[in-house]
Design a protein around this motif. Structure first.
Motif, short mmCIF file in Angstrom:
data_model
loop_
_atom_site.label_atom_id
_atom_site.label_comp_id
_atom_site.label_asym_id
_atom_site.label_seq_id
_atom_site.Cartn_x
_atom_site.Cartn_y
_atom_site.Cartn_z
N THR A 25 0.83 -1.21 0.00
CA THR A 25 0.00 0.00 0.00
C THR A 25 0.85 1.25 0.00
OG1 THR A 25 -1.75 -1.17 1.19
CG2 THR A 25 -1.84 1.23 1.20
N ARG A 26 1.96 1.22 0.75
CA ARG A 26 2.82 2.40 0.81
C ARG A 26 3.45 2.67 -0.55
NH1 ARG A 26 8.12 3.65 4.67
NH2 ARG A 26 8.11 5.90 4.32
N ILE A 27 3.89 1.61 -1.22
CA ILE A 27 4.48 1.77 -2.55
C ILE A 27 3.43 2.28 -3.53
CG2 ILE A 27 5.55 0.56 -4.48
CD1 ILE A 27 6.76 -1.35 -2.38
N GLU A 28 2.23 1.74 -3.44
CA GLU A 28 1.16 2.17 -4.34
C GLU A 28 0.84 3.65 -4.15
OE1 GLU A 28 -3.28 0.70 -5.76
OE2 GLU A 28 -2.39 -0.13 -3.94
N LEU A 29 0.75 4.10 -2.90
CA LEU A 29 0.47 5.51 -2.62
C LEU A 29 1.61 6.41 -3.10
CD1 LEU A 29 -1.10 5.22 0.96
CD2 LEU A 29 -2.29 5.74 -1.19
N ALA A 30 2.85 5.92 -2.96
CA ALA A 30 3.99 6.70 -3.42
C ALA A 30 3.99 6.83 -4.94
CB ALA A 30 5.29 6.06 -2.94
N LEU A 31 3.60 5.76 -5.64
CA LEU A 31 3.48 5.85 -7.09
C LEU A 31 2.41 6.85 -7.50
CD1 LEU A 31 3.78 2.09 -8.17
CD2 LEU A 31 5.48 3.89 -8.48
N GLU B 115 1.63 9.43 -5.73
CA GLU B 115 2.17 10.75 -5.39
C GLU B 115 3.08 11.28 -6.49
OE1 GLU B 115 4.94 12.87 -1.92
OE2 GLU B 115 3.97 10.93 -1.52
N ILE B 116 3.89 10.41 -7.07
CA ILE B 116 4.79 10.86 -8.13
C ILE B 116 4.13 10.81 -9.50
CG2 ILE B 116 6.83 10.16 -6.84
CD1 ILE B 116 7.03 7.70 -8.68
N ARG B 117 2.86 10.39 -9.51
CA ARG B 117 2.08 10.30 -10.75
C ARG B 117 2.77 9.41 -11.78
NH1 ARG B 117 -0.14 16.56 -11.49
NH2 ARG B 117 -1.19 16.70 -9.47
N PHE B 118 3.19 8.25 -11.32
CA PHE B 118 3.88 7.32 -12.20
C PHE B 118 2.89 6.71 -13.19
CE2 PHE B 118 5.65 3.16 -13.35
CZ PHE B 118 6.90 3.56 -13.80
N ILE C 237 11.74 3.15 -9.46
CA ILE C 237 12.64 3.25 -8.30
C ILE C 237 13.37 4.58 -8.30
CG2 ILE C 237 14.80 2.33 -7.37
CD1 ILE C 237 13.70 -0.46 -8.10
N GLN C 238 13.85 5.03 -9.46
CA GLN C 238 14.54 6.31 -9.53
C GLN C 238 13.64 7.45 -9.08
OE1 GLN C 238 15.97 6.66 -13.56
NE2 GLN C 238 17.90 5.63 -13.09
N LEU C 239 12.37 7.39 -9.48
CA LEU C 239 11.43 8.45 -9.13
C LEU C 239 10.94 8.34 -7.68
CD1 LEU C 239 9.34 8.41 -12.43
CD2 LEU C 239 11.01 10.14 -11.73
N LEU C 240 10.95 7.13 -7.15
CA LEU C 240 10.45 6.92 -5.78
C LEU C 240 11.45 7.30 -4.70
CD1 LEU C 240 8.63 3.45 -6.08
CD2 LEU C 240 7.55 5.65 -5.56
N ILE D 71 10.18 7.85 -0.78
CA ILE D 71 10.31 6.84 0.28
C ILE D 71 11.72 6.27 0.24
CG2 ILE D 71 7.87 6.21 0.40
CD1 ILE D 71 8.47 3.80 -1.36
N PRO D 72 12.29 5.95 1.42
CA PRO D 72 13.65 5.39 1.45
C PRO D 72 13.65 3.95 0.93
CG PRO D 72 12.70 5.39 3.65
CD PRO D 72 11.72 6.11 2.77
N LEU D 73 14.56 3.67 0.03
CA LEU D 73 14.64 2.34 -0.56
C LEU D 73 16.08 1.83 -0.48
CD1 LEU D 73 12.58 2.92 -3.83
CD2 LEU D 73 11.82 1.64 -1.83
N ALA D 74 16.22 0.62 0.00
CA ALA D 74 17.53 -0.04 0.04
C ALA D 74 17.38 -1.42 -0.57
CB ALA D 74 18.04 -0.13 1.47
N PHE D 75 18.41 -1.82 -1.29
CA PHE D 75 18.38 -3.14 -1.92
C PHE D 75 19.50 -3.98 -1.30
CE2 PHE D 75 16.22 -0.27 -4.67
CZ PHE D 75 15.14 -1.01 -5.14
N ILE D 76 19.10 -4.81 -0.37
CA ILE D 76 20.06 -5.60 0.37
C ILE D 76 19.73 -7.09 0.20
CG2 ILE D 76 20.45 -3.80 2.10
CD1 ILE D 76 18.58 -5.38 3.98
N THR D 77 20.73 -7.90 0.47
CA THR D 77 20.55 -9.35 0.49
C THR D 77 20.69 -9.84 1.92
OG1 THR D 77 21.44 -9.60 -1.75
CG2 THR D 77 21.43 -11.56 -0.36
N VAL D 78 19.77 -10.67 2.37
CA VAL D 78 19.85 -11.21 3.72
C VAL D 78 20.13 -12.70 3.65
CG1 VAL D 78 18.30 -9.47 4.68
CG2 VAL D 78 17.35 -11.62 3.87
N ARG D 79 20.83 -13.19 4.68
CA ARG D 79 21.14 -14.61 4.79
C ARG D 79 20.32 -15.19 5.94
NH1 ARG D 79 26.33 -15.36 6.51
NH2 ARG D 79 26.56 -17.39 5.50
#
Length: 229
Positions: free
Chosen positions: A124-130, A132-135, A151-154, A158-166
């Protein structure tokens, strides 16, 4: 072969005439990326090139050779899809945009995390952010391409990080089959231990952590899991 009800119209206008085919919209992207991996029988609703699908008018062989250089269906389809356009009804366009938007949101949610909490952002947060930026979602651009653009526009919104977890899982031996089938493509290490349990270490995008843990738990009620540094 896609049904006539689900097919969309691809059209090329050339030499004062138009040439039309009925195609599966979901396979058009795949066709453009690598047409050797998409069978014509899957792509097309009918094995014909038309001047006008609605009226049933078909071009002559001479006309096809003049415009496409061949009467071969594969050659004609390739030129129509590469040089022509897709004709969508309002209903078709809305459906395709909605479906692709859902896939874009899901992909971002399952690969990105909030750098502060290290947890995935809710859909829902991602949808609302899209919103907001009128994607604007393009029904014909690939999901992967549009995820990158989104992602560039978001990032300013909203803060976005792309991490890998073990993640390390310990599973009772009786649950091995179902869990191994689920995790097999993610496993980095695995072994059986003396008490008859199976343990493994997997790597996943941070946004998928909770999803994977939930899926494993649904297959083994006695699972134990630990996030590794």
């Amino acid at each position: 072969m896609v049904s006539l009800d689900d097919a969309v119209l691809a059209r090329l206008e050339k030499g004062g005439s138009r040439y039309e085919i009925l195609v599966d919209s979901d396979l058009v992207d795949a066709w453009k990326v690598d047409n050797t991996k998409v069978l014509l029988d899957d792509l097309l609703a009918t094995s014909e090139v038309w001047n006008d699908v609605k009226s049933g008018d078909r071009p002559t062989s001479d006309a096809l050779v003049s415009v496409f250089g061949s009467t071969d269906l594969h050659v004609c389809v390739e030129k129509i899809l590469n040089e022509g356009s897709i004709q969508l009804t309002t209903v078709q366009r809305k459906k395709m945009v909605a479906e692709k938007r859902t896939r874009i949101i899901h992909q971002i949610a399952t690969t990105a995390t909030d750098p502060k909490t290290k947890l995935p952002h809710p859909h829902t947060r991602i949808e609302l952010a899209l919103d907001e930026i009128r994607f604007s979602v393009d029904p014909f651009l690939s999901v992967e391409r549009q995820v990158k653009d989104a992602i560039q526009l978001l990032r300013p919104v909203i803060p976005l990080a792309f991490i890998t977890v073990r993640l390390a899982f310990k599973i009772p031996g009786k649950d091995y089959g179902g869990v191994h089938h689920l995790l097999r493509e993610l496993i980095k290490k695995q072994e059986w231990i003396s008490d008859g349990s199976w343990v493994c270490v997997i790597e996943v995008p941070g946004g998928r952590k909770n999803e994977i843990i939930g899926q494993v738990a649904s297959r083994s009620s006695e699972v134990s899991v630990k996030e590794l540094d």
